[in-house]
Design a protein around this motif. Structure first.
Motif, PDB file in Angstrom:
ATOM      1  N   HIS A 173       0.931  -1.239  -0.106  1.00  0.00           N
ATOM      2  CA  HIS A 173      -0.042  -0.119   0.014  1.00  0.00           C
ATOM      3  C   HIS A 173       0.753   1.180   0.101  1.00  0.00           C
ATOM      4  O   HIS A 173       0.351   2.057  -0.359  1.00  0.00           O
ATOM      5  N   TRP A 174       2.139   1.079   0.386  1.00  0.00           N
ATOM      6  CA  TRP A 174       3.050   2.346   0.495  1.00  0.00           C
ATOM      7  C   TRP A 174       4.152   2.393  -0.653  1.00  0.00           C
ATOM      8  O   TRP A 174       4.822   2.875  -1.054  1.00  0.00           O
ATOM      9  N   ALA A 175       3.780   1.239  -1.899  1.00  0.00           N
ATOM     10  CA  ALA A 175       4.702   1.191  -2.919  1.00  0.00           C
ATOM     11  C   ALA A 175       4.466   2.357  -3.828  1.00  0.00           C
ATOM     12  O   ALA A 175       3.213   3.073  -4.025  1.00  0.00           O
ATOM     13  N   ASP A 176       5.522   2.964  -4.603  1.00  0.00           N
ATOM     14  CA  ASP A 176       5.484   3.674  -5.620  1.00  0.00           C
ATOM     15  C   ASP A 176       4.889   3.301  -6.877  1.00  0.00           C
ATOM     16  O   ASP A 176       4.650   2.191  -7.083  1.00  0.00           O
ATOM     17  N   ALA A 177       4.391   4.404  -7.513  1.00  0.00           N
ATOM     18  CA  ALA A 177       3.623   3.885  -8.810  1.00  0.00           C
ATOM     19  C   ALA A 177       4.565   2.972  -9.854  1.00  0.00           C
ATOM     20  O   ALA A 177       4.213   2.252 -10.447  1.00  0.00           O
ATOM     21  N   ALA A 178       5.723   3.508  -9.861  1.00  0.00           N
ATOM     22  CA  ALA A 178       6.648   2.707 -10.819  1.00  0.00           C
ATOM     23  C   ALA A 178       6.849   1.385 -10.452  1.00  0.00           C
ATOM     24  O   ALA A 178       6.683   0.306 -11.343  1.00  0.00           O
ATOM     25  N   THR A 179       7.009   1.075  -9.340  1.00  0.00           N
ATOM     26  CA  THR A 179       6.958  -0.360  -8.685  1.00  0.00           C
ATOM     27  C   THR A 179       5.801  -0.970  -9.095  1.00  0.00           C
ATOM     28  O   THR A 179       5.615  -2.268  -9.621  1.00  0.00           O
ATOM     29  N   LEU A 180       4.696  -0.490  -8.693  1.00  0.00           N
ATOM     30  CA  LEU A 180       3.188  -1.015  -9.169  1.00  0.00           C
ATOM     31  C   LEU A 180       3.071  -1.227 -10.567  1.00  0.00           C
ATOM     32  O   LEU A 180       2.512  -2.414 -10.977  1.00  0.00           O
ATOM     33  N   GLU A 181       3.423  -0.186 -11.047  1.00  0.00           N
ATOM     34  CA  GLU A 181       3.263  -0.419 -12.802  1.00  0.00           C
ATOM     35  C   GLU A 181       4.223  -1.980 -13.301  1.00  0.00           C
ATOM     36  O   GLU A 181       3.623  -2.446 -14.273  1.00  0.00           O
ATOM     37  N   TRP A 182       5.336  -1.798 -12.892  1.00  0.00           N
ATOM     38  CA  TRP A 182       6.226  -3.002 -13.188  1.00  0.00           C
ATOM     39  C   TRP A 182       5.574  -4.352 -12.637  1.00  0.00           C
ATOM     40  O   TRP A 182       5.333  -5.247 -13.703  1.00  0.00           O
ATOM     41  N   LEU A 183       4.900  -4.381 -11.568  1.00  0.00           N
ATOM     42  CA  LEU A 183       4.467  -5.631 -10.921  1.00  0.00           C
ATOM     43  C   LEU A 183       3.123  -5.812 -11.965  1.00  0.00           C
ATOM     44  O   LEU A 183       2.710  -7.023 -12.169  1.00  0.00           O
ATOM     45  N   LEU A 184       2.223  -4.826 -12.563  1.00  0.00           N
ATOM     46  CA  LEU A 184       1.235  -5.055 -13.353  1.00  0.00           C
ATOM     47  C   LEU A 184       1.839  -5.740 -14.570  1.00  0.00           C
ATOM     48  O   LEU A 184       0.983  -6.593 -15.189  1.00  0.00           O
ATOM     49  N   THR A 185       2.654  -5.058 -15.028  1.00  0.00           N
ATOM     50  CA  THR A 185       3.256  -5.547 -16.181  1.00  0.00           C
ATOM     51  C   THR A 185       3.705  -7.109 -16.268  1.00  0.00           C
ATOM     52  O   THR A 185       3.405  -8.006 -17.057  1.00  0.00           O
ATOM     53  N   LEU A 186       4.367  -7.402 -14.872  1.00  0.00           N
ATOM     54  CA  LEU A 186       4.556  -8.936 -15.056  1.00  0.00           C
ATOM     55  C   LEU A 186       3.549  -9.734 -14.829  1.00  0.00           C
ATOM     56  O   LEU A 186       3.441 -10.611 -15.316  1.00  0.00           O
ATOM     57  N   CYS A 187       2.363  -9.336 -14.115  1.00  0.00           N
ATOM     58  CA  CYS A 187       1.378 -10.157 -13.904  1.00  0.00           C
ATOM     59  C   CYS A 187       0.556 -10.428 -15.170  1.00  0.00           C
ATOM     60  O   CYS A 187      -0.271 -11.436 -15.453  1.00  0.00           O
ATOM     61  N   ALA A 188       0.491  -9.401 -15.996  1.00  0.00           N
ATOM     62  CA  ALA A 188      -0.277  -9.367 -17.420  1.00  0.00           C
ATOM     63  C   ALA A 188       0.570 -10.081 -18.520  1.00  0.00           C
ATOM     64  O   ALA A 188      -0.052 -10.300 -19.425  1.00  0.00           O
ATOM     65  N   SER A 189       1.812 -10.002 -18.311  1.00  0.00           N
ATOM     66  CA  SER A 189       2.552 -10.622 -19.567  1.00  0.00           C
ATOM     67  C   SER A 189       2.423 -12.163 -19.580  1.00  0.00           C
ATOM     68  O   SER A 189       2.722 -12.753 -20.828  1.00  0.00           O
ATOM     69  N   GLY A 190       2.477 -12.832 -18.617  1.00  0.00           N
ATOM     70  CA  GLY A 190       2.404 -14.300 -18.458  1.00  0.00           C
ATOM     71  C   GLY A 190       3.766 -14.776 -18.538  1.00  0.00           C
ATOM     72  O   GLY A 190       3.912 -16.078 -18.781  1.00  0.00           O
ATOM     73  N   GLU A 191       4.608 -14.177 -18.566  1.00  0.00           N
ATOM     74  CA  GLU A 191       6.073 -14.379 -18.790  1.00  0.00           C
ATOM     75  C   GLU A 191       6.904 -14.732 -17.323  1.00  0.00           C
ATOM     76  O   GLU A 191       7.933 -15.674 -17.402  1.00  0.00           O
ATOM     77  N   PRO A 192       6.616 -14.254 -16.150  1.00  0.00           N
ATOM     78  CA  PRO A 192       7.477 -14.315 -15.012  1.00  0.00           C
ATOM     79  C   PRO A 192       7.504 -15.873 -14.838  1.00  0.00           C
ATOM     80  O   PRO A 192       6.696 -16.602 -14.561  1.00  0.00           O
ATOM     81  N   SER A 216      -7.308  -6.824  -8.177  1.00  0.00           N
ATOM     82  CA  SER A 216      -8.610  -6.865  -8.680  1.00  0.00           C
ATOM     83  C   SER A 216      -8.628  -7.879 -10.083  1.00  0.00           C
ATOM     84  O   SER A 216      -9.654  -8.264 -10.724  1.00  0.00           O
ATOM     85  N   ARG A 217      -7.555  -8.265 -10.587  1.00  0.00           N
ATOM     86  CA  ARG A 217      -7.215  -8.905 -11.815  1.00  0.00           C
ATOM     87  C   ARG A 217      -6.537 -10.214 -11.557  1.00  0.00           C
ATOM     88  O   ARG A 217      -5.417 -10.315 -11.007  1.00  0.00           O
ATOM     89  N   ARG A 218      -6.985 -11.308 -12.602  1.00  0.00           N
ATOM     90  CA  ARG A 218      -6.361 -12.747 -12.433  1.00  0.00           C
ATOM     91  C   ARG A 218      -5.050 -12.462 -13.192  1.00  0.00           C
ATOM     92  O   ARG A 218      -5.048 -12.038 -14.309  1.00  0.00           O
ATOM     93  N   PRO A 219      -3.712 -12.681 -12.701  1.00  0.00           N
ATOM     94  CA  PRO A 219      -2.674 -12.762 -13.583  1.00  0.00           C
ATOM     95  C   PRO A 219      -2.394 -13.959 -14.631  1.00  0.00           C
ATOM     96  O   PRO A 219      -3.327 -15.032 -14.580  1.00  0.00           O
ATOM     97  N   VAL A 220      -1.923 -13.527 -15.676  1.00  0.00           N
ATOM     98  CA  VAL A 220      -1.865 -14.461 -16.787  1.00  0.00           C
ATOM     99  C   VAL A 220      -0.887 -15.552 -16.614  1.00  0.00           C
ATOM    100  O   VAL A 220       0.600 -15.096 -16.322  1.00  0.00           O
ATOM    101  N   GLY A 221      -1.226 -16.839 -16.457  1.00  0.00           N
ATOM    102  CA  GLY A 221       0.041 -17.837 -16.615  1.00  0.00           C
ATOM    103  C   GLY A 221       0.451 -18.062 -15.178  1.00  0.00           C
ATOM    104  O   GLY A 221       1.452 -18.771 -14.895  1.00  0.00           O
ATOM    105  N   MET A 222      -0.362 -17.522 -14.293  1.00  0.00           N
ATOM    106  CA  MET A 222       0.108 -17.584 -12.703  1.00  0.00           C
ATOM    107  C   MET A 222      -1.273 -17.997 -11.787  1.00  0.00           C
ATOM    108  O   MET A 222      -2.273 -17.731 -12.333  1.00  0.00           O
ATOM    109  N   THR A 223      -0.898 -18.976 -11.068  1.00  0.00           N
ATOM    110  CA  THR A 223      -2.045 -19.234  -9.938  1.00  0.00           C
ATOM    111  C   THR A 223      -2.472 -17.978  -9.106  1.00  0.00           C
ATOM    112  O   THR A 223      -1.111 -17.151  -8.836  1.00  0.00           O
TER     113      THR A 223
END
Length: 593
Positions: A173-192, A216-223
């Motif tokens: 909840h204290w994370a900066d926007a760039a960190t959260l944006e990177w995490l969103l990218t990871l979870c949406a890519s299905g690559e991690p 609020s979104r299910r990650p791609v390729g991750m449980t």
């Protein structure tokens, strides 16, 4: 008075190092190593997800509920995995990607041997100390979004080369926007290829934060594994206390009291036990844990500072509403909260909304609001400057007076805390009358005793209160034993008043004598009652009653003395004016025969 709360488990826990010669029985305050209580299902779920890999694990809960403890317990089950820990500090302006960068530095001091591609040249602004070992800087791009995307790709490659199996972002909840944006990218890519674990407080997620989009979104390729941690119940509270103290058992009564005070929040339980030990409220003696009788449990400095830090982040309207709720101490409707906080209209509604959104206030039902936790309210109330606190109590009393029926018990507290002693005394007397009418003579006497002894009254008020105390106490019978000393002392104090009218002095002496009779102090009884007779010359009914009391054959006097008082009482009977007084005297006379 002390109460046993549990028996120490031999050779275990923090008590095992106590020397027998310590006369205080105090146990040195050591770092608490306690069992993980009430989290078996949650621990199994998180551990299973980490072992399977490629999982997004969301652990949410309020402050102190045990998110970090659960996570670190789960990480011990996958100790062979490379884990990158990235805690997010509560700074005003977080550095972009700061938690990830700091986590990488802790995990690997240099990038040597990682065989990074040329893309890693984008990492130079994040890791200037690696300049000699990173690939050359990349060509500048005109589009800032492309530049940012390239940086995030480079960071992902770095973690893959590091062999990170689990990325842990604590207090997201204290994370900066760039960190959260990177995490969103990871979870949406299905690559991690790694698992990602986030811990966060739902109530502290800022408006517009990308964290909401991420959770609020299910990650791609991750449980996806979501864990919401709840407070402990009474049984689990007792189990946690046993673990902290190293005791075989803890009394249910103590567990119930502690649960009521802490609402089952583990950190609050631990800090309360730690504070009690530091204050000497819990001691270890003869193989048992003993607690002294406690009027209240104090908010530990750690809890206090944690709570106030959350409050300080809120806007001024919310802080004023929270201060009002803390001073009120009981569930209150919106109108009362706003009036006591002196924040009306839209500003007041916004303040209440922020208090609810922060998880500090809760819906108490029936359109009323209250603090979520008792200790939160106490920490806020204690931090209010005294002059401001008096004003809040004054406004609370003013508004509660307008209710029908008036909440007398609450009014008493607020008037006293506002230092309105005359108002408090009037309300206290009213509460005593209500207690008497409802059959609670003990409470009635206790309230009247406080009112009489703690406020300076004119003589008329002293007489009225003393008369009530005497009458209520005499009628109360056996319950008088608990207040005997205070009542007799108060009545004697009233008798010393120089301006006390003779008739009133005689009546109070007569009441005092009756109370002393209940205590079996026969010698003193006759002295007080005999001294009352001259003062009752203008009140024949009471004078006759005093004489009939002296006629009772008790004490050291001969029978002839008692008979003489009986004769004098009979002579006064003709002066008694009312039928009620005559019947009362007749009943008293029969008891003297």
């Amino acid at each position: 008075m002390v109460t046993q709360i549990g028996r120490h488990r031999e050779g275990s826990g923090p008590a095992s190092g106590v020397e027998r010669g310590d006369p205080s029985g105090a146990v040195p305050v050591a770092a608490v190593t306690r069992a993980l209580v009430g989290r078996n299902d949650a621990l199994a779920g998180v551990t299973r997800a980490l072992r399977c890999g490629r999982s997004l694990v969301l652990i949410e809960g309020e402050p102190g509920i045990g998110k970090s403890r659960l996570l670190h317990e789960a990480l011990t089950a996958v100790a062979d995995h490379a884990v990158l820990l990235a805690p997010c500090p509560p700074v005003r302006e977080p550095f972009p990607l700061g938690p990830i960068v700091d986590g990488v530095r802790r995990l690997r001091p240099t990038p040597s041997g990682l065989r990074l591609t040329s893309l890693a040249g984008a990492l130079r602004p994040l890791f200037p100390e690696w300049a000699d070992e990173l690939p050359p800087a990349l060509e500048a791009l005109e589009d800032p979004q492309e530049t940012r995307h390239r940086l995030l790709r480079a960071l992902t490659e770095l973690l893959e080369r590091l062999g990170v199996a689990t990325l842990v972002v604590e207090d997201a909840h204290w994370a900066d926007a760039a960190t959260l944006e990177w995490l969103l990218t990871l979870c949406a890519s299905g690559e991690p290829r790694m698992s990602i674990v986030l811990t966060y407080r739902p109530h502290d997620v800022p408006a517009g934060s990308l964290l909401r989009r991420l959770t609020s979104r299910r990650p791609v390729g991750m449980t996806l594994t979501r864990v919401g941690i709840q407070p402990l119940d009474v049984r689990q509270t007792g189990e946690l206390v046993r673990s902290i103290l190293g005791a075989d058992e803890v009394s249910e009564q103590f567990a119930v009291v502690l649960h009521q005070r802490t609402d089952g929040v583990p950190l609050a339980i631990e800090e309360t036990i730690r504070s009690m030990r530091e204050r000497g409220d819990i001691v270890h003696r003869d193989g048992e844990w003993i607690r002294r009788a406690l009027d209240e449990l104090h908010v530990s400095p750690t809890l206090r500072d944690s709570i106030l830090e959350r409050v300080d982040r809120l806007p001024v309207q919310a802080r004023r509403v929270l201060e009002a709720a803390a001073v009120l101490g009981e569930p209150a409707d919106v109108a009362l909260l706003q009036a006591v906080a002196d924040v009306e209209g839209e500003a007041g509604r916004r303040g209440i909304a922020r208090g609810l959104a922060a998880g500090l206030l809760r819906d108490a039902g029936g359109g009323r609001l209250a603090f979520r936790h008792v200790l939160d309210a106490e920490a806020v109330a204690e931090a209010i400057p005294a002059s401001d606190r008096w004003q809040l109590h004054r406004r609370a009393a003013e508004n509660l007076r307008n209710l029908d029926p008036q909440p007398v018990a609450r009014l008493i507290r607020h008037l006293r805390e506002a230092n309105d002693m005359s108002g408090w005394a009037a309300c206290g007397e009213q509460a005593a009358d209500l207690a008497w009418d409802s059959g609670d003579d003990q409470t009635a006497v206790a309230l009247l005793l406080e009112v009489l002894t703690e406020v300076e009254h004119p003589v008329e008020a002293q007489v009225r209160l003393a008369r009530k105390i005497g009458r209520f106490t005499a009628a109360g019978g056996a319950s008088f034993a608990t207040t005997a000393t205070g009542v007799t002392s108060a009545l004697r104090s009233v008798l010393t008043h120089a301006d006390l009218p003779a008739g009133d002095r005689g009546e109070i002496r007569l009441l005092l004598g009756r109370l002393l009779l209940q205590l079996g102090q026969f010698d003193v009884v006759y002295q007080e009652v005999e001294a009352a007779v001259p003062d009752l010359a203008a009140r024949p009914a009471l004078a006759a009653k005093a004489m009939l009391s002296l006629a009772l054959p008790r004490g050291p006097w001969p029978a002839s003395a008692h008979l003489a008082w009986l004769v004098r009482a009979d002579e006064l009977m003709s002066q008694v004016r009312t039928r009620a007084e005559s019947l009362d005297l007749t009943a008293t006379g029969r008891r003297s025969c």
